[in-house]
Design a protein around this motif. Structure first.
Motif, mmCIF file in Angstrom:
data_model
loop_
_atom_site.group_PDB
_atom_site.id
_atom_site.type_symbol
_atom_site.label_atom_id
_atom_site.label_comp_id
_atom_site.label_asym_id
_atom_site.label_seq_id
_atom_site.Cartn_x
_atom_site.Cartn_y
_atom_site.Cartn_z
ATOM 1 N N THR A 1 44.864 38.111 28.602
ATOM 2 C CA THR A 1 45.422 36.714 28.790
ATOM 3 C C THR A 1 44.364 35.895 29.281
ATOM 4 O O THR A 1 43.701 36.120 30.139
ATOM 5 C CB THR A 1 46.706 36.542 29.666
ATOM 6 N N ALA A 2 44.550 34.555 28.705
ATOM 7 C CA ALA A 2 43.710 33.415 28.951
ATOM 8 C C ALA A 2 44.594 32.153 28.958
ATOM 9 O O ALA A 2 45.019 31.667 28.200
ATOM 10 C CB ALA A 2 42.701 33.054 27.892
ATOM 11 N N THR A 3 45.091 32.146 30.234
ATOM 12 C CA THR A 3 46.214 30.802 30.568
ATOM 13 C C THR A 3 45.654 29.787 31.128
ATOM 14 O O THR A 3 44.797 29.715 32.017
ATOM 15 C CB THR A 3 47.056 31.475 31.625
ATOM 16 N N HIS B 1 42.652 37.246 32.777
ATOM 17 C CA HIS B 1 43.126 38.342 33.428
ATOM 18 C C HIS B 1 43.685 39.481 32.689
ATOM 19 O O HIS B 1 44.020 39.381 31.439
ATOM 20 C CB HIS B 1 44.766 37.603 34.045
ATOM 21 N N SER B 2 43.368 40.498 33.564
ATOM 22 C CA SER B 2 43.783 42.089 32.858
ATOM 23 C C SER B 2 45.257 42.275 33.250
ATOM 24 O O SER B 2 45.374 42.648 34.202
ATOM 25 C CB SER B 2 42.921 42.907 32.874
ATOM 26 N N THR C 1 46.258 49.132 30.076
ATOM 27 C CA THR C 1 45.835 49.151 28.726
ATOM 28 C C THR C 1 45.078 47.897 28.318
ATOM 29 O O THR C 1 44.687 47.760 27.101
ATOM 30 C CB THR C 1 46.958 49.409 27.863
ATOM 31 N N SER C 2 45.228 46.875 29.017
ATOM 32 C CA SER C 2 44.596 45.593 28.516
ATOM 33 C C SER C 2 42.951 45.711 29.123
ATOM 34 O O SER C 2 42.422 44.539 28.846
ATOM 35 C CB SER C 2 45.275 44.322 29.300
ATOM 36 N N SER C 3 42.610 46.617 29.731
ATOM 37 C CA SER C 3 41.392 46.693 30.135
ATOM 38 C C SER C 3 40.328 46.672 28.979
ATOM 39 O O SER C 3 40.617 47.443 27.904
ATOM 40 C CB SER C 3 40.890 48.029 30.795
ATOM 41 N N LYS C 4 39.354 45.933 28.977
ATOM 42 C CA LYS C 4 38.239 45.944 27.761
ATOM 43 C C LYS C 4 37.595 47.646 27.845
ATOM 44 O O LYS C 4 37.400 47.855 28.898
ATOM 45 C CB LYS C 4 37.338 44.867 27.708
ATOM 46 N N TRP C 5 37.453 47.993 26.455
ATOM 47 C CA TRP C 5 37.144 49.312 26.593
ATOM 48 C C TRP C 5 36.344 49.414 25.255
ATOM 49 O O TRP C 5 36.781 49.320 24.324
ATOM 50 C CB TRP C 5 38.481 50.325 26.721
ATOM 51 N N HIS D 1 42.476 37.544 37.578
ATOM 52 C CA HIS D 1 42.525 36.090 37.570
ATOM 53 C C HIS D 1 41.053 35.189 37.660
ATOM 54 O O HIS D 1 40.868 34.735 38.636
ATOM 55 C CB HIS D 1 43.599 35.586 38.735
ATOM 56 N N VAL D 2 40.415 35.559 36.864
ATOM 57 C CA VAL D 2 38.903 35.004 36.947
ATOM 58 C C VAL D 2 39.142 33.629 35.915
ATOM 59 O O VAL D 2 39.474 33.472 34.847
ATOM 60 C CB VAL D 2 37.860 35.961 35.975
#
Ligand SMILES: CC/C=C\C/C=C\C/C=C\C/C=C\C/C=C\C/C=C\CCCCC(=O)SCCNC(=O)CCNC(=O)[C@H](O)C(C)(C)COP(=O)(O)OP(=O)(O)OC[C@H]1O[C@@H](n2cnc3c(N)ncnc32)[C@H](O)[C@@H]1OP(=O)(O)O
Ligand code: FAD
Length: 627
Positions: A152-154, A165-166, A170-174, A246-247
């Motif tokens: 997500t990009a909030t 945020h991941s 399963t949202s981990s970039k891979w 939360h970057v």
């Protein structure tokens, strides 16, 4: 020397001007000069040696890749190489590495999806290698289904930032190449969330590591995903895993050519199609088609030269055995691959033109050819990579036992190449995109919009589509059949573009004649391979089918005396081929024997472990025998 004399004799048989064919293969005299000069520069630089790759540990292999990348960059700066020459140098270094994704995906994404302002800020940093970027789209849970991505990009209007945020494992970039250990930045694809509303997937520039100590920034978990297929192969690439906690990034780091988010948090769609968010994938797919012709031609060069050197059975009156290239079974397996390499080269040239044309049209807000560009790049990427992966394996088999040795160059080439059937779009998923495009096209046929193409091949596609569409079942129900029609459509494009190439001015004695033979071999080979389609759709009769097969055999005889010259025209150095079997001088047996002793296992006559594990067994057996 047997092998050397064999290839010298083969070269004397050529019925066409090889130097002119080199220009046709390269695309122009200029590109031939550049690729010839740069390939020799790389071949003569000891830092770029490749023969130890399969003997190194993953960490040593990767460290050596970084060494090569640094040396390549140093040479590019020292020699003031142009962008074209630098790309050629990276190509001939021939080692998948983070630089490929930095230059081949990160930079094109900023150029294609960034605003003018964003390009002015980020491109100079990237071109000067002040930052190193990668393309982080695929996640552990989603790759094909881009709209299913979970990162997500909030938007936070309080601070004018996006929070990356991941939310799930399963949202981990891979998978992103260059991510695992090297990249300082990434274009991250995530779901744009404004005021709790999900606006779908967009690209965001995110810094991952400190430019001072290369440590991950706060909130970033990052690493390599582990060993991949083969020993050397793609393990020179740090395909990575990346998680965000939360970057925060500034609002102006969302790539905003397609959509903009205002300071107030309002989403504004620009006048370009939202599909431009997918634009980098179109760019890479068209490059992958050219890349397929390189990989296939490399395998075919090795197998053709070895087939002329290898003699087996068939003792002749002069007391020597028959060259295996003279066996009709060897020709029927090898020459279609030779023809395919040339066919993919020319369709790749056309696809590059199509891509440039669609980009020029986009500048003029003409989006009319974007669907065709997507369908063609997707379909041809699928067709050419599948055929090339299968073709490299066939070339290994054409070289018998020695093809299975790493010193043949074929196992490594296969291991590096086969992910091409998956990356940049799984080949079946991409064919389904073509099927969708065809259904739309067929539905428009009644509106006077007539497709073009060679009659038999065109008829096959039309009939396959009509049959499928006539049944009017759901898309999913028919998808396996529609994929068949999509393949037929892409093969029609390849044949059509080969024919168009022959209508251009082709200088050089006998050059056009050889290309005509190769074009006919490709077209008749595909017809033979998919004979069921052509017969079941009534495009040809059984009699015509048997005539076509006879013609194919005759064409193989035409190509036979020119086969070595046709692969010499690729102008590959022995360094690039990296194959004892494909050496230009044909000196195979002495070099095979020489290479064997280089293996570390031969460092000692008695192998490590023998005294510890094997000798006790033998001694025990001896004792038992005396009892
Ligand atoms: C060994 C080599 C090593 C190094 C090589 C050196 C350099 C590498 C760098 C650069 C390239 C250089 C050379 C190439 C050689 C090798 C490549 C090297 C490394 C590999 C890197 C690989 C990187 C990746 O894998 S990046 C991730 C790739 N991921 C995908 O491809 C995902 C596939 N999925 C999709 O594309 C889509 O999700 C989908 C198309 C399948 C579905 O889309 P969606 O979910 O949106 O639904 P649809 O309804 O189907 O589509 C909606 C409408 O949009 C249209 N559409 C879809 N896609 C596009 C597009 N790309 N462009 C335009 N339009 C598109 C679709 O047609 C629909 O339109 P309609 O009008 O509504 O019908
Ligand atoms: C070497 C390598 C490098 C890569 N580099 C990058 C990179 O730099 N950046 C990046 O973002 N990604 C990268 N990727 C990821 C790559 O883009 C994805 O793996 C690829 O897009 C395939 O998606 P997937 O893994 O989700 O396959 P899946 O879609 O899970 O495929 C699994 C099976 O499901 C089938 N399938 C899926 N959907 C459908 C459907 N709708 N209908 C019928 N069948 C279906 C497929 O055909 C396949 O048989 C890389 C992958 C590899 C192997």
């Amino acid at each position: 020397m047997a092998g050397f004399d064999d290839l010298a004799s083969e070269r004397s048989k050529a019925q066409f001007d090889v130097e002119e064919m080199k220009v046709i293969w390269a695309g122009s005299r200029h590109t031939l000069e550049v690729s010839d000069r740069i390939s020799r520069l790389v071949a003569n630089d000891p830092v770029f040696r490749k023969d130890t790759r399969t003997m190194l540990s993953r960490k040593d292999l990767f460290k050596n890749t970084l060494r090569k990348a640094a040396h390549a960059w140093k040479r590019i700066i020292e020699l003031r190489l142009s962008e074209e020459e630098a790309a050629e140098l990276r190509f001939y270094v021939d080692e998948p590495a983070f630089m490929d994704l930095h230059w081949g995906m990160f930079i094109p994404t900023i150029k294609g999806q960034g605003t003018e302002e964003q390009q002015q800020k980020w491109l100079p940093l990237a071109y000067k290698m002040k930052i190193i970027g990668c393309y982080a789209q695929t996640e552990l849970g989603h790759g094909s289904n881009v709209q299913g991505l979970e990162t997500t990009a909030t938007f936070d209007p309080q601070t004018d930032e996006f929070i990356i945020h991941s939310p799930t494992l399963t949202s981990s970039k891979w998978w992103p190449g260059g991510l695992g250990k090297v990249s300082t930045h990434a274009v991250v694809y995530g779901r744009l969330i404004i005021d709790s509303k999900d606006y779908g997937v967009n690209g965001f520039i995110v810094q991952l590591r400190s430019l001072d100590d290369h440590l991950p920034l706060p909130g970033i978990t990052i690493g390599d995903i582990g060993m991949k297929f083969g020993s050397g192969a793609y393990n020179t690439m740090d395909n990575g895993v990346l998680r965000f906690d939360h970057v925060r990034i500034p609002r102006d780091q969302m790539l905003m050519r397609v959509s903009q988010v205002t300071r107030e948090g309002k989403l504004v769609q620009s006048n370009v199609p939202w599909q431009l968010v997918y634009g980098t994938m179109v760019y890479v797919r068209q490059k992958i088609v050219s890349d397929a012709s390189c990989a296939l031609s490399r395998a075919v060069c090795i197998a053709t030269r070895y087939s002329a050197v290898r003699r087996q059975f068939g003792l002749q009156s002069n007391g020597i055995e028959t060259q295996v290239i003279d066996y009709k079974t060897q020709q029927s397996r090898l020459f279609p691959l030779l023809a395919s390499a040339y066919a993919f080269r020319f369709v790749g040239e056309w696809l590059k033109w199509l891509y440039m044309d669609v980009n020029q049209r986009l500048q003029a807000s003409d989006f009319s050819t974007l669907p065709e560009a997507h369908a063609c790049t997707a379909g041809l990427k699928s067709l050419t990579t599948s055929a090339t992966a299968d073709g490299i394996e066939e070339c290994r088999k054409l070289c018998g036992g020695h093809g299975y040795l790493c010193s043949s160059g074929l196992p490594e080439l296969f291991a590096v190449y086969i992910p091409a059937c998956t990356y940049e779009g799984d080949n079946i998923v991409l064919l389904l995109q073509v099927a969708r495009f065809l259904i739309k096209t067929v539905s428009q046929l009644g509106s006077g919009k007539e497709p073009v193409g060679t009659t038999v091949y065109m008829g096959r596609v039309e009939q396959l589509m009509q049959c499928h569409c006539a049944v009017q079942k759901g898309f999913l129900e028919l998808s396996a059949d529609l994929v068949q029609a999509a393949v037929a459509h892409c093969q029609l494009i390849v044949v059509s573009k080969f024919i168009e190439k022959l209508q251009q001015d082709i200088p050089g004695k006998g050059v056009k004649g050889q290309l005509e033979a190769l074009c006919n071999i490709y077209a008749l080979f595909i017809l033979h391979k998919h004979l069921g389609d052509f017969l079941s759709t009534g495009c040809i009769t059984p009699k015509q089918a048997s005539l076509a097969n006879a013609q194919l055999r005759s064409l193989y005889s035409q190509v036979r005396p020119n086969a070595i010259a046709l692969v010499d025209a690729f102008n590959y150095t022995d360094h690039y081929l990296s194959s004892v079997l494909g050496r230009y001088d044909g000196n195979v047996y002495p070099k095979l024997y020489e290479e064997a002793w280089k293996d570390p296992l031969n460092d000692s006559v008695v192998p490590d472990g023998y005294q510890e594990y094997i000798q006790p067994i033998l001694k025990q057996q001896l004792r038992n025998a005396r009892l």
